[in-house]
Design an enzyme around this catalytic site. Structure first.
Site, PDB file in Angstrom:
ATOM      1  N   TYR A  64       0.833  -1.202   0.000  1.00 50.38           N
ATOM      2  CA  TYR A  64       0.000   0.000   0.000  1.00 50.38           C
ATOM      3  C   TYR A  64       0.875   1.262   0.000  1.00 50.38           C
ATOM      4  CZ  TYR A  64      -3.137   3.635   1.771  1.00 50.38           C
ATOM      5  OH  TYR A  64      -3.843   4.813   1.935  1.00 50.38           O
ATOM      6  N   LYS A 124       1.175   4.231  -2.824  1.00 48.93           N
ATOM      7  CA  LYS A 124       0.884   5.645  -2.560  1.00 48.93           C
ATOM      8  C   LYS A 124       2.101   6.523  -2.849  1.00 48.93           C
ATOM      9  CE  LYS A 124      -3.421   5.341  -1.665  1.00 48.93           C
ATOM     10  NZ  LYS A 124      -4.400   6.063  -2.479  1.00 48.93           N
TER      11      LYS A 124
HETATM   12  N1  LIG Z   1      -8.561   6.639   5.849  1.00 46.74           N
HETATM   13  C1  LIG Z   1      -7.266   6.871   5.975  1.00 46.74           C
HETATM   14  O1  LIG Z   1      -6.678   6.800   7.061  1.00 46.74           O
HETATM   15  C2  LIG Z   1      -6.435   7.227   4.753  1.00 46.74           C
HETATM   16  C3  LIG Z   1      -5.137   7.726   4.945  1.00 46.74           C
HETATM   17  C4  LIG Z   1      -4.373   8.046   3.846  1.00 46.74           C
HETATM   18  C5  LIG Z   1      -4.890   7.903   2.567  1.00 46.74           C
HETATM   19  N2  LIG Z   1      -6.148   7.412   2.401  1.00 46.74           N
HETATM   20  C6  LIG Z   1      -6.633   7.278   1.024  1.00 46.74           C
HETATM   21  O2  LIG Z   1      -7.859   7.966   0.876  1.00 46.74           O
HETATM   22  C7  LIG Z   1      -8.673   7.310  -0.105  1.00 46.74           C
HETATM   23  C8  LIG Z   1     -10.035   6.990   0.488  1.00 46.74           C
HETATM   24  O3  LIG Z   1      -9.856   6.093   1.564  1.00 46.74           O
HETATM   25  P1  LIG Z   1     -11.000   5.706   2.601  1.00 46.74           P
HETATM   26  O4  LIG Z   1     -10.401   5.825   3.938  1.00 46.74           O
HETATM   27  O5  LIG Z   1     -12.253   6.420   2.290  1.00 46.74           O
HETATM   28  O6  LIG Z   1     -11.125   4.134   2.314  1.00 46.74           O
HETATM   29  P2  LIG Z   1     -12.198   3.283   1.477  1.00 46.74           P
HETATM   30  O7  LIG Z   1     -11.569   1.949   1.289  1.00 46.74           O
HETATM   31  O8  LIG Z   1     -13.509   3.335   2.128  1.00 46.74           O
HETATM   32  O9  LIG Z   1     -12.303   4.076   0.099  1.00 46.74           O
HETATM   33  C9  LIG Z   1     -11.897   3.578  -1.132  1.00 46.74           C
HETATM   34  C10 LIG Z   1     -13.064   3.533  -2.094  1.00 46.74           C
HETATM   35  O10 LIG Z   1     -12.596   3.002  -3.342  1.00 46.74           O
HETATM   36  C11 LIG Z   1     -13.510   2.005  -3.793  1.00 46.74           C
HETATM   37  N3  LIG Z   1     -12.785   1.064  -4.657  1.00 46.74           N
HETATM   38  C12 LIG Z   1     -11.939   0.070  -4.290  1.00 46.74           C
HETATM   39  N4  LIG Z   1     -11.460  -0.557  -5.371  1.00 46.74           N
HETATM   40  C13 LIG Z   1     -11.996   0.072  -6.450  1.00 46.74           C
HETATM   41  C14 LIG Z   1     -11.872  -0.107  -7.852  1.00 46.74           C
HETATM   42  N5  LIG Z   1     -11.100  -1.086  -8.371  1.00 46.74           N
HETATM   43  N6  LIG Z   1     -12.545   0.728  -8.678  1.00 46.74           N
HETATM   44  C15 LIG Z   1     -13.352   1.702  -8.175  1.00 46.74           C
HETATM   45  N7  LIG Z   1     -13.532   1.893  -6.863  1.00 46.74           N
HETATM   46  C16 LIG Z   1     -12.849   1.101  -6.012  1.00 46.74           C
HETATM   47  C17 LIG Z   1     -14.054   1.377  -2.520  1.00 46.74           C
HETATM   48  O11 LIG Z   1     -15.261   0.685  -2.741  1.00 46.74           O
HETATM   49  C18 LIG Z   1     -14.194   2.613  -1.634  1.00 46.74           C
HETATM   50  O12 LIG Z   1     -15.434   3.254  -1.882  1.00 46.74           O
HETATM   51  C19 LIG Z   1      -7.874   6.099  -0.554  1.00 46.74           C
HETATM   52  O13 LIG Z   1      -7.124   6.428  -1.711  1.00 46.74           O
HETATM   53  C20 LIG Z   1      -6.936   5.846   0.616  1.00 46.74           C
HETATM   54  O14 LIG Z   1      -5.773   5.162   0.215  1.00 46.74           O
HETATM   55  C21 LIG Z   1      -6.933   7.069   3.454  1.00 46.74           C
END
Ligand SMILES: NC(=O)c1ccc[n+]([C@@H]2O[C@H](COP(=O)([O-])OP(=O)(O)OC[C@H]3O[C@@H](n4cnc5c(N)ncnc54)[C@H](O)[C@@H]3O)[C@@H](O)[C@H]2O)c1
Length: 255
Positions: free
Chosen positions: A161, A165
């Site tokens: 992951y 990123k």
């Molecule tokens: N929550 C955190 O702590 C955090 C920290 C740093 C970065 N992020 C990043 O922020 C973004 C959102 O994360 P989140 O916390 O809402 O998690 P999340 O897993 O709920 O969000 C990801 C979304 O992408 C969708 N998804 C997954 N595979 C897919 C595909 N192949 N095609 C289309 N959609 C797809 C999922 O269904 C989900 O709705 C992500 O890129 C994550 O890496 C999150």
């Protein structure tokens, strides 16, 4: 300030859950018509309905960002319905809703590594490739990628992951260089540990709470903490800013 995105059309990949849903809601509140491009079709339709019920224009499209044909259909559906594409938020990732292993580097399977790269790195490339022809026609566009604070700080688990990123950081700068001549800006938001899970269990709440201790601003980060940065990069306020990464984490990683 409201209506900064009046008349604009924004696609949010992974906009059916978590932080992506918060982006979709806020972009709509700022006046954009929003396409929710999400692998979970029911979630895409539910968010589109929620936005529609609130008086916004929105479209849910089942999209797998790792599939070139699927992202082409996403772009075509947006153009058919709204006539243009101004903003792409490359938010979809394997993370929580589609979960990842949080394991040491030598316990991650090769299949999971490949799938991670396919969604988290190839996905933003494919989605950008699908929307840029329309943005070029318009002579205007905003692409906002989503990295993570872990890519800047490193992390003692989930190397697939974190590597994906970190890929997004280089992707942002290179694409910004290539499409600047078309007046397309490409920027990146790097969230800190965010309580984005819809039904978090105790261990998740504990993990997100512990992250507060590493911050200058000592509280749990919510999805809404990230939406201002995305609206900024989506709006005319950032028209001369490109290739940048903004860390939104309450001052944990002072990049
Ligand atoms: N929550 C955190 O702590 C955090 C920290 C740093 C970065 N992020 C990043 O922020 C973004 C959102 O994360 P989140 O916390 O809402 O998690 P999340 O897993 O709920 O969000 C990801 C979304 O992408 C969708 N998804 C997954 N595979 C897919 C595909 N192949 N095609 C289309 N959609 C797809 C999922 O269904 C989900 O709705 C992500 O890129 C994550 O890496 C999150």
């Amino acid at each position: 300030m409201k209506d900064r995105l009046e008349g604009r059309v924004a696609i949010v990949t992974g906009g059916g859950h978590g932080i992506g849903k918060a982006y979709a809601m806020r972009l709509a509140a700022e006046g954009a018509k929003v396409v929710i491009a999400e692998i979970d079709e029911a979630a895409a339709q539910a968010v589109a309905k929620e936005l529609g019920d609130a008086g916004h224009e929105a479209l849910g499209v089942r999209t797998d960002v790792s599939d070139p044909a699927s992202v082409e259909q996403m772009a075509q559906a947006a153009i058919r319905r709204f006539g243009r594409i101004d903003v792409l938020v490359n938010n979809a990732a394997i993370f929580a809703t589609v979960p990842m292993s949080r394991s040491p580097f030598d316990e991650i399977s090769i299949d999971e590594w490949d799938r991670m790269m396919s969604v988290n790195v190839k996905g933003p490339w494919l989605a950008s490739r699908a929307v840029i022809p329309q943005m070029r026609k318009q002579g205007y566009g905003k692409i906002i990628n989503v990295s993570s604070g872990t890519a800047l700080k490193g992390s003692p688990s989930r190397i697939h992951y974190v590597t994906s990123k970190a890929g997004v950081l280089g992707f942002t700068k290179t694409l910004a260089n290539e499409v600047g001549k078309d007046n397309i800006c490409v920027n990146c938001v790097a969230p800190g540990s965010t309580l984005s899970e819809e039904n978090p269990d105790e261990s998740i709440v504990k993990m997100r709470t512990q992250a507060s201790a590493t911050r200058a601003l000592k509280r749990v980060q919510s999805p809404e903490d990230l939406t201002g940065a995305v609206v900024f990069f989506a709006s005319a306020d950032s028209d001369f800013i490109t290739g940048q990464t903004l860390v939104v984490d309450g001052g944990s990683c002072m990049h």
